[in-house]
Write an enzyme that holds these catalytic residues in place. Structure first.
Site, PDB file in Angstrom:
ATOM      1  CB  VAL A 112      -0.955  -0.003   1.070  1.00 10.65           C
ATOM      2  CG1 VAL A 112      -1.904  -1.205   1.074  1.00 10.65           C
ATOM      3  CG2 VAL A 112      -0.343  -0.100   2.253  1.00 10.65           C
ATOM      4  CD  GLU A 113       0.495   5.179   3.089  1.00 15.85           C
ATOM      5  OE1 GLU A 113       1.758   5.456   3.322  1.00 15.85           O
ATOM      6  OE2 GLU A 113      -0.486   5.325   3.974  1.00 15.85           O
ATOM      7  N   GLY A 114       1.858   3.069  -2.366  1.00 16.36           N
ATOM      8  CA  GLY A 114       3.007   2.817  -3.472  1.00 16.36           C
ATOM      9  C   GLY A 114       3.684   1.662  -3.114  1.00 16.36           C
TER      10      GLY A 114
END
Length: 817
Positions: free
Chosen positions: A503-505
């Site tokens: 997540v988040e990249g």
């Protein structure tokens, strides 16, 4: 010969100390004059003429622009790759801070050491010691993840009632308005008890409606939603990711178009007709808190085909707040991410009409969604996942250090076997690195910075170190960690590793594209200026930037060669001894990194953007410079305690070695082989001289984890430790203390056994026999019996009925020997 030596020394000194052009000019003039009048050598007039011409071009900007930088500017504009609006917004988002110094080739160590130490206010400390501690006591992670698949209602209510969902909301709206440092420490503590509870608290305080509203919301939006978010009356989620657009968030297919329409307000039931608004269609996946959300933050691409807002049709990514009860919003189903029980699921809707006033910031902010997201992400990525990673490191250090000293095989605590010792050193060293790196970034955040590059560094490297730390902890625990059940304190965190990695990249993308992709442009002292001047067709600005850039490259070339030849021994440092040596090596590699970065851009040009393996290695260089410097800052912040020197040495030497290896890999794969050959001789004139941390240092780190003391306490400070020996984590510290205290008695009993003094077969019977024979006292008997009981409690794993439904609550009372 002497004039040549003087010239070489002059050039080296001017380059090393980054003298301005006028000083270079005066220096060369002095050398020519000395040659003319001091050595009796008649300098030819043509040489003086050439010197005067070059000096005039370099020192007179109008002439320089005509004869030199102007032509270069024309070529630069042609070869500079075009930058999309998404890329521009990502690069412009956030700020640069200490990362700029690391990119400078000459970090200001006094500046680093002068940054204020992050501290909790009395109110923040009271919240951690009070409500956060109480929340941790309520969390039963096995019950949450295995039995209820959700937080119990009691936990949900506690989170809402005590303001956990409003830590970032300002006090005037009823929030706690905590510092970023306090926010991170609250998340860390909760995460040491249960990941699902931590994520539930973390997400509303990270990238989501609360953060976006505070920065961009209209006053009406703030006044309505922020108090409700702070009180837990609203559960927010933010829907960005789509099935076909994960890390490439700019490619979301979700869209809306401006039109007029009608809608019924989901809360008041009031009907509104002929309203200017947006008709939106979306399909989102992996949205945390979506199944229980009452307010949906929604990102979509906005179009204005009827030109109701203006001449532009493609407005851009826009963010809106949509009540979950609004007609057409589909929400409530769940994903099951990695065995975790935090609420996560899809949301979708087709041709859902929303009024323009639901856009975050109102009509003024249509098309500004991507900038809003990346700016807020630069803050959230410094806090949430790095804090979860730090929590995993603290738990791994605490439980593995104790377990490795309590558990024995072949007559020795398993932590004293070198293979286990090696893995434990990694756990301690990585934990030190993770918290040091986050704490330094949190300092920047609380100083008002939004370090977008450092947030990417933290996201990737902390979660990767979390992965390695938990892998080692699992290996050391063996069967204890393999069997699921309420006594397993590692497996759920281990199962959840891919969540943090993704997540988040996603980490692969973050390492290969984002860290250096943003860092090269944002942190470099000249590149962004050159690119902006090209886009603005500003030759004057380009002239100033490119001349500074050339001087920068020459300086780093000379500095890298000199520090490589001398091993950086002559470089200044704010500290002495071994600690000073680390500062010197970091200065050396900062110059080398800046040189390699410029040579990569020079030799590859715009194609560097697509050389992701090279970009990843450059990102590794910047990251390890940051990690090592953060560890040095932490060591000084904590009083330069000599007890912590082994873990500092392991952390810094590991980062320096990884930095060296990244440079070696970069040079081995740079397409221009002649350039790579030259750079290797400049940066590593004596070869690769840095080594990974020694076995001796690693053993000291491992022993520090296995014994109560200052280093163990500082590494695990801030984690929740239950004060209950029936708890599988709570029993570890009393068991460790009891085992260490009774070791002399156990050694005496083992000697009696070897000497054939016992007739009994089991250890329990032999202990009673020793007491009866007067070989040990009653006090010693009681202490050993208690230590053995606690040791057994630590080692035991759960078993279940055949359907794997019910575990045995009386497991610890089931004795055979």
């Amino acid at each position: 010969m002497l004039p040549a030596i003087i010239l070489l020394a002059l050039v080296g000194a001017l380059a090393y100390f980054r003298a301005p052009v006028i000083v270079w000019t005066l220096g060369f003039a002095a050398w020519l004059l000395g040659l003319q009048f001091g050595s009796g050598f008649a300098v030819p007039v043509v040489v003086w003429g050439l010197f005067a011409a070059v000096a005039a071009v370099l020192n007179l900007p109008p002439l320089r622009r005509v004869l030199f930088t102007g032509p270069v500017f024309g070529v630069f504009k042609k070869i500079t790759p075009p930058m999309s609006q998404t890329e521009q917004e990502a690069i412009n988002a956030g700020t640069v801070w200490w990362d700029r110094d690391l990119f400078s080739g000459k970090p200001d160590w006094d500046k680093l050491l002068s940054f204020p130490d992050p501290k909790l206010t009395p109110e923040e400390q009271a919240f951690i010691d009070g409500p956060t501690e109480e929340l941790c006591k309520l969390v039963d992670d096995w019950k949450i993840t295995h039995e209820e698949k959700d937080l119990p209602e009691e936990v949900w209510n506690f989170i809402k009632d005590h303001g956990f969902l409003g830590m970032i909301v300002k006090k005037r709206y009823g929030g706690l308005e905590f510092s970023n440092y306090a926010h991170a420490k609250v998340v860390t503590k909760i995460a040491t008890r249960g990941g699902s509870a931590a994520v539930t608290v973390m997400v509303p305080n990270s990238l989501g409606p609360g953060e976006l509203l505070q920065h961009y919301g209209t006053e009406a939006q703030k006044d309505y939603y922020l108090p409700r978010l702070a009180r837990g009356q609203e559960i927010p989620c933010f829907a960005l990711t789509s099935p076909s657009a994960g890390s490439d968030a700019g490619a979301i297919p979700d869209y809306g178009y401006v039109c007029r329409g009608s809608y019924t307000h989901p809360r008041t039931g009031e009907q509104f007709d002929n309203v200017l608004g947006i008709r939106v269609s979306w399909e989102k996946r992996w949205i945390t808190l979506a199944p229980v959300a009452t307010i949906l933050g929604l990102a979509f691409k906005l179009y204005d085909p009827e030109h109701l807002l203006g001449d532009k049709e493609d407005i851009g990514i826009t963010c809106a707040l949509v009540p979950a009860g609004h007609g057409g919003v589909q929400i409530g189903r769940r994903h099951f991410p990695g065995g975790s029980a935090f609420m996560n699921g899809p949301t979708w809707g087709r041709d859902v009409f929303i009024p323009m006033e639901w856009v975050i910031g109102g009509q003024e902010y249509v098309g500004q969604g991507w900038r809003m997201l990346v700016e807020c992400l630069s803050v959230g990525r410094c806090i949430s996942l790095p804090a979860m990673s730090v929590a995993s490191g603290k738990v791994a250090s605490f439980v593995t250090g104790a377990y490795a000293r309590i558990r024995d095989q072949f007559g020795l605590p398993i932590g004293k076997f070198e293979g286990v010792d090696e893995a434990m050193a990694r756990i301690g060293g990585f934990t030190y690195q993770m918290e040091a790196s986050q704490d330094l970034a949190l300092t920047g955040l609380d100083l008002g910075e939004k370090p977008s590059v450092l947030s990417a560094v933290l996201k990737y490297h902390n979660t990767e170190r979390m992965r390695k730390t938990l892998n080692d902890a699992m290996d050391i625990h063996g069967g204890k960690a393999v069997v699921l059940g309420p006594r397993n304190y590692l497996a759920r965190a281990y199962q959840a590793i891919p969540i943090a990695i993704t997540v988040e990249g996603a980490n692969i993308l973050t390492r290969s594209m984002i860290i250096y992709g943003q860092g090269a442009i944002r942190c470099h002292p000249y590149v962004l200026r050159e690119m902006k001047s090209a886009m603005a067709n500003d030759g004057r600005e380009f002239d100033d930037a490119i001349t500074g850039h050339i001087s920068f490259v020459i300086s780093n070339f000379v500095r890298s060669l000199w520090m490589g030849l001398t091993g950086a021994r002559l470089v200044g440092a704010p500290k002495s001894g071994d600690i000073g040596r680390y500062y010197k090596q970091l200065t050396r590699f900062s110059s080398a990194f800046a040189l390699l970065s410029d040579m990569a851009m020079f030799s590859l040009g715009g194609s560097l953007k697509f050389r992701e393996k090279l970009s990843a290695r450059l990102g590794d260089m910047l990251s390890n410079l940051y990690i090592a410097s953060a560890c040095l800052k932490r060591f000084e912040r904590e009083g330069a305690n000599k007890q912590d020197l082994p873990v500092l040495q392991w952390a810094v030497e590991s980062a320096l070695y990884d930095l060296q290896q990244a440079m070696d890999g970069f040079l081995a794969n740079l397409p221009s082989r002649p350039l790579a050959f030259l750079l290797r001789r400049v940066i590593f004139p004596w070869g690769l001289t840095l080594k990974p941390p020694s076995d001796r240092i690693g053993t000291k780190v491992a022993r520090a984890l296995m014994e109560p003391g200052g280093t163990r306490d500082r590494l695990t400070h801030g984690m929740f430790v239950p004060n209950d020996e029936r708890d599988p984590v709570g029993v570890l510290q009393p068991a460790l203390k009891a085992i260490l205290e009774t070791e002399p008695v156990e050694q005496k009993l083992r000697k009696l056994t070897r000497d054939g003094k016992f007739k009994s077969l089991t250890n329990r019977e032999r202990l009673a026999e020793a007491l009866a024979a007067g070989q040990i006292s009653q006090t010693e008997f009681d202490a050993v019996a208690r230590a053995r009981k606690l040791k057994r409690d630590v080692i035991m794993v759960d078993d279940f009925d055949k359907s794997l439904t019910h575990h045995d609550d009386a497991l610890l009372e089931r004795l055979v020997f």
